[in-house]
Design an enzyme around this catalytic site. Structure first.
Site, PDB file in Angstrom:
ATOM      1  N   CYS A   2      51.599  40.620  33.677  1.00 30.49           N
ATOM      2  CA  CYS A   2      52.328  40.675  32.409  1.00 30.49           C
ATOM      3  C   CYS A   2      53.741  40.182  32.702  1.00 30.49           C
ATOM      4  O   CYS A   2      54.096  39.945  33.841  1.00 30.49           O
ATOM      5  CB  CYS A   2      52.402  42.093  31.887  1.00 30.49           C
ATOM      6  N   ARG A  27      52.596  34.364  31.470  1.00 32.32           N
ATOM      7  CA  ARG A  27      52.163  35.530  32.250  1.00 32.32           C
ATOM      8  C   ARG A  27      51.314  36.497  31.430  1.00 32.32           C
ATOM      9  O   ARG A  27      50.778  37.474  31.952  1.00 32.32           O
ATOM     10  CB  ARG A  27      53.383  36.306  32.774  1.00 32.32           C
ATOM     11  N   TRP A  74      49.227  40.997  29.287  1.00 27.92           N
ATOM     12  CA  TRP A  74      47.892  40.441  29.573  1.00 27.92           C
ATOM     13  C   TRP A  74      47.057  41.662  29.915  1.00 27.92           C
ATOM     14  O   TRP A  74      47.204  42.243  30.982  1.00 27.92           O
ATOM     15  CB  TRP A  74      47.954  39.456  30.738  1.00 27.92           C
ATOM     16  N   ASN A 100      54.376  46.105  34.651  1.00 23.30           N
ATOM     17  CA  ASN A 100      53.517  45.000  35.055  1.00 23.30           C
ATOM     18  C   ASN A 100      52.775  45.475  36.302  1.00 23.30           C
ATOM     19  O   ASN A 100      53.399  45.991  37.219  1.00 23.30           O
ATOM     20  CB  ASN A 100      54.410  43.786  35.358  1.00 23.30           C
ATOM     21  N   GLY A 101      51.437  45.337  36.316  1.00 24.24           N
ATOM     22  CA  GLY A 101      50.673  45.776  37.484  1.00 24.24           C
ATOM     23  C   GLY A 101      49.549  46.708  37.062  1.00 24.24           C
ATOM     24  O   GLY A 101      49.180  46.768  35.886  1.00 24.24           O
ATOM     25  N   GLU A 481      31.098  24.009  43.708  1.00 20.35           N
ATOM     26  CA  GLU A 481      32.395  24.249  43.075  1.00 20.35           C
ATOM     27  C   GLU A 481      33.429  23.217  43.548  1.00 20.35           C
ATOM     28  O   GLU A 481      34.226  22.705  42.753  1.00 20.35           O
ATOM     29  CB  GLU A 481      32.855  25.683  43.366  1.00 20.35           C
ATOM     30  N   LYS A 485      35.448  20.668  41.076  1.00 19.96           N
ATOM     31  CA  LYS A 485      36.921  20.599  41.049  1.00 19.96           C
ATOM     32  C   LYS A 485      37.373  19.154  41.199  1.00 19.96           C
ATOM     33  O   LYS A 485      38.240  18.688  40.478  1.00 19.96           O
ATOM     34  CB  LYS A 485      37.555  21.434  42.178  1.00 19.96           C
ATOM     35  N   GLU A 488      36.583  17.110  37.944  1.00 21.18           N
ATOM     36  CA  GLU A 488      37.265  17.393  36.681  1.00 21.18           C
ATOM     37  C   GLU A 488      38.754  17.082  36.697  1.00 21.18           C
ATOM     38  O   GLU A 488      39.315  16.765  35.657  1.00 21.18           O
ATOM     39  CB  GLU A 488      37.011  18.835  36.216  1.00 21.18           C
ATOM     40  N   HIS A 504      16.269  13.101  51.648  1.00 20.70           N
ATOM     41  CA  HIS A 504      15.130  12.835  50.767  1.00 20.70           C
ATOM     42  C   HIS A 504      15.502  11.860  49.649  1.00 20.70           C
ATOM     43  O   HIS A 504      14.829  11.797  48.628  1.00 20.70           O
ATOM     44  CB  HIS A 504      14.584  14.150  50.210  1.00 20.70           C
ATOM     45  N   LYS A 603      40.259  24.684  27.837  1.00 20.88           N
ATOM     46  CA  LYS A 603      40.225  25.917  28.648  1.00 20.88           C
ATOM     47  C   LYS A 603      39.133  26.865  28.169  1.00 20.88           C
ATOM     48  O   LYS A 603      38.504  27.539  28.980  1.00 20.88           O
ATOM     49  CB  LYS A 603      41.604  26.601  28.593  1.00 20.88           C
TER      50      LYS A 603
HETATM   51  O1  M6R Z   1      35.698  30.589  30.217  1.00 19.08           O
HETATM   52  P1  M6R Z   1      34.452  30.352  31.034  1.00 19.08           P
HETATM   53  O2  M6R Z   1      34.588  30.859  32.425  1.00 19.08           O
HETATM   54  O3  M6R Z   1      33.223  30.873  30.365  1.00 19.08           O
HETATM   55  O4  M6R Z   1      34.329  28.790  31.088  1.00 19.08           O
HETATM   56  C1  M6R Z   1      33.232  28.172  31.673  1.00 19.08           C
HETATM   57  C2  M6R Z   1      33.536  26.716  31.966  1.00 19.08           C
HETATM   58  O5  M6R Z   1      33.853  26.034  30.788  1.00 19.08           O
HETATM   59  C3  M6R Z   1      34.697  26.573  32.960  1.00 19.08           C
HETATM   60  O6  M6R Z   1      34.428  27.251  34.137  1.00 19.08           O
HETATM   61  C4  M6R Z   1      34.952  25.095  33.275  1.00 19.08           C
HETATM   62  O7  M6R Z   1      33.883  24.583  34.001  1.00 19.08           O
HETATM   63  C5  M6R Z   1      36.267  24.934  34.037  1.00 19.08           C
HETATM   64  N1  M6R Z   1      37.018  23.866  33.505  1.00 19.08           N
HETATM   65  C6  M6R Z   1      36.081  24.676  35.473  1.00 19.08           C
HETATM   66  O8  M6R Z   1      37.258  24.493  36.168  1.00 19.08           O
END
Ligand code: M6R
Length: 608
Positions: A2, A27, A74, A100-101, A481, A485, A488, A504, A603
């Site tokens: 927060c 935050r 938050w 905060n915490g 993952e 990364k 994207e 294969h 997001k």
């Molecule tokens: O909010 P969520 O964790 O449900 O979102 C899922 C995906 O949209 C999210 O993880 C997306 O793949 C990210 N941009 C990955 O960095």
């Protein structure tokens, strides 16, 4: 995470607090509030939602006082609501607190205070603080505050004011950031520099267990024995924009570096050596757990990748079949779901439409749904039967990093909780994992020493068009993952492969200079992975290896290697993903990409 801000000076505190909070919304932004000492009483204004809601709430009021505290929240304990917003006060409204915490022992403190006749209004952990200070208050706010903080366990930065000591602002920190701003006849506290940058660039950086007392005589910093501590002033040279990112160029990099703290916070109060796992919000009974015969983990994107790690963790620990599914596929494949099914959904935002749809399908078929999410009160949190929050704080960069790592941490916690209830692991095995978990935060921090090396490797790959991530077992899950990364944020085509599967078909794509990132952290699969790496390196691939310290034979088959600290193989994903996040970040930066807001991405994905 927060944001807090506090002010004592000559100007109108309410305006300075709101302006400071506007710089701290990164935050936390689910609610906001201020408390100002005005005409002999503490005037508290607070409400759910963005700061704009608070601004319109106070727009018609005249709050003239020049002492106050403010907060942007938050949520961790209790959903976002007016009553759960900070500041919180004692019943008489004479003491106000922002925090905060996480107060780990708030349940026992709350019960004790109730037995002493105190009444609580909110669901927050914070509300115990003003009541505790009230309990100890005897005309000396500092004395009462020190006594109260001695009762708290957990992490905190707290600002406090009291009606009966009208020219005094006190604050303390422990494991949560807090700075003190030194102005001309005015002083500030804040959880981060941007909040006060318009007023001063001279600050004190508080250390853990240091108290600051701001009054008409100036600023004093004391330890908990009330002994004065002399500190050097730190002069801030950052501009406002980079201060908001803590001096980092992007939120993504800041969030990668916040992972040690996010991991520590997510474990706090839940995993303690020598004690059973504590999950306050999970109500599933032992009998219900005994009846579970199938587990689905359902999620999208990065959360799905965390779920792939979760499958291995759960199968190894709770000895039940676990399937991990992409949420958008799950309900169209007619999955077998009944009352003996446990569905675990993972979602950082708690709003992902496909994941929500999967929950609804599971509930229609009488499954028990446990949600793991970072947003308190989100749709997914509300619709699930049980919720476990990741305490990562808000993640601003679109590319998920600290949310992924804390999702995995939460999966370990769930696994140990079920294993303890069902007796699927020995006490010794459980303790070994708990000990390992508690050491992860420090171990992540040691990986950052390789950042320059990782950056140089990333920069040398910036013009590549394709990349491959390889691994076996849990390493394959993390490779997925890493690959996501890279794609994207750098827009380089990348694929993750089970290392043994490459030959294969996909190995046909390997040619001179093809970048390959090979993970080899799993002890029992190490030799096999090394053989697979040799298959690509002899065909010209340029390989970056990720291995555990001590496994230096990998150097025979790779061009570069980054070592992660030694840890039980089951915990390795939390460490091995960090170099991959940094690698992707630095490639994207070298390519000049819009890292925090990659093209075409959002997001929270609220459409199916
Ligand atoms: O909010 P969520 O964790 O449900 O979102 C899922 C995906 O949209 C999210 O993880 C997306 O793949 C990210 N941009 C990955 O960095």
């Amino acid at each position: 995470m927060c944001g807090i801000v506090g002010y004592l000076g000559r100007n109108k505190a309410s305006e300075i607090l709101v302006e400071g909070l506007s710089k701290l919304e990164y935050r936390g932004y689910d609610s906001a509030g201020i408390a100002v000492l005005d005409e002999g009483k503490i005037d508290v204004n607070k409400c759910k939602g963005r700061l704009a809601n608070l601004e319109s709430k106070i727009s018609n009021k005249t709050v003239k006082g020049s002492l106050g505290i403010g907060h942007t929240r938050w949520a961790t304990h209790g959903e976002p609501s007016d009553v759960n917003s900070h500041p919180h006060t004692n019943e008489a409204g004479t003491i106000a607190v922002v925090h905060n915490g996480i107060i780990e022992n708030y349940i026992e403190l709350r019960e004790w205070l109730i037995s002493e006749g105190y009444n609580f209004k909110s669901q927050t952990d914070t509300e115990v603080i003003p009541h505790l200070v009230d309990y100890y208050y005897n005309g000396d706010l500092l004395d009462a505050f020190i006594k109260a903080t001695k009762k708290l366990s957990g992490s905190y930065a707290i600002g406090i004011i009291c009606k009966d000591e009208p020219n005094k602002l006190i604050a303390v920190r422990k494991d949560s950031p807090l700075i003190v701003g030194v102005g001309e006849e005015e002083s500030f506290i804040a959880s981060d520099i941007p909040a006060i940058l318009n007023h001063t660039r001279d600050i004190y950086l508080l250390e853990d267990n240091e108290f600051v007392i701001i009054d008409n005589n100036g600023i004093k910093i004391l330890n908990s024995d009330k002994e004065e501590i002399k500190k050097e002033i730190f002069h801030v040279t950052w501009d406002a924009n980079s201060a908001e990112k803590g001096g980092y160029d992007h939120f993504m990099l800041k969030e990668i570096h916040e992972q040690p703290k996010a991991v520590k916070d997510t474990l706090a109060g839940r995993i303690t050596l020598g004690e059973k796992v504590k999950l306050d919000d999970v109500k599933i009974s032992k009998e219900e757990l005994e009846s579970i015969n199938r587990v689905y983990i359902v999620a999208c994107g990065t959360a799905y990748n965390a779920g792939v790690v979760g499958k291995s963790i759960l199968e190894k620990t709770i000895k039940l079949p676990v399937e991990t599914d992409i949420a958008s596929e799950f309900r169209y494949r007619e999955p077998i779901i009944d009352k003996n099914t446990l569905m675990i959904v993972l979602s950082q935002s708690g709003e992902t439409a496909d994941t929500l749809a999967a929950i609804r399908l599971a509930k229609e078929n009488n499954a028990r749904v446990l949600a793991i999410t970072n947003v308190v009160g989100s749709s997914i949190a509300r619709e699930a039967d049980d919720v476990l929050y990741t305490w990562a704080g808000p993640e601003i960069a679109v590319a998920s990093t600290k949310a992924y790592v804390t999702q995995i941490i939460t999966l370990y916690i769930v696994a140990l909780y079920i294993a303890e209830m069902k007796g699927t692991m020995t006490e010794e095995e459980i303790n070994e994992i708990k000990e390992g978990l508690l050491g992860l935060s420090d171990k992540i921090a040691t990986i950052f020493k390789y950042e320059d090396e990782i950056k140089a490797i990333a920069e040398s790959n910036k013009d590549k068009e394709d990349m491959y991530y390889l691994g076996r077992g849990l390493d394959y899950a993390v490779a997925m993952e890493g690959s996501l990364k890279t794609k994207e944020i750098s827009y380089i085509h990348s694929e993750a492969y089970a290392a043994g599967e490459l030959k294969h078909g996909t190995i046909a794509l390997i040619e001179e200079g093809t970048p390959v990132i090979a993970l080899a952290t799993q002890e029992n699969l190490f030799e096999k992975t090394v053989s697979n790496v040799r298959e690509v390196s002899t065909r010209g691939a340029k390989v970056l290896g990720i291995a555990m310290e001590g496994h230096d034979t990998i150097e025979k088959v790779v061009d570069n290697v980054i070592y992660i600290p030694r840890v039980s193989p089951i915990l390795a994903p939390v460490l091995s993903v960090v170099p991959l996040q940094l690698f992707s970040y630095h490639i994207a930066k070298a390519r000049g990409c819009d890292i925090d807001k990659p093209r075409n991405l959002a997001k929270a994905v609220t459409v199916e």
